[in-house]
Write an enzyme that holds these catalytic residues in place. Structure first.
Site: not given
Length: 94
Positions: A21, A39
């Site tokens: 990320r 996520n």
């Protein structure tokens, strides 16, 4: 005026717990793209990316590689309507 493109990505593989990320957000900002990444509880990473069409295509290609510790299995790409987001953010897990 350059053509704009907006896509949603669903990234499968070893993409959680490997800095995916943060890497994706950094790469998107470097390319002046807008959107978000998060996520998902199923182990995937989901992102919405929008901006100059060529930069979006380059970003999708970069996402297939990911950061060094990641192992990307597959990416589902779907075109979406642009959200008009400003900047790029890391969102909480869903």
């Amino acid at each position: 005026m350059t053509a704009e493109k907006a896509v949603r990505l669903l990234v499968h593989g070893r993409v959680q717990g490997v800095g995916y990320r943060a890497w994706l957000a950094s790469e998107a900002r470097r390319r002046s793209l807008r959107g978000w990444v998060r996520n998902r509880r199923d182990g995937t990473v989901e992102a919405e990316i929008e901006g100059e069409a060529g930069a979006v295509v380059q970003m999708i290609a970069a996402c297939r590689q990911g950061p060094p510790a990641a192992s990307v299995g597959d990416i589902e790409v779907s075109e979406v309507a642009g959200s008009g987001d400003v900047g790029f953010e890391v969102r909480p897990t869903v």
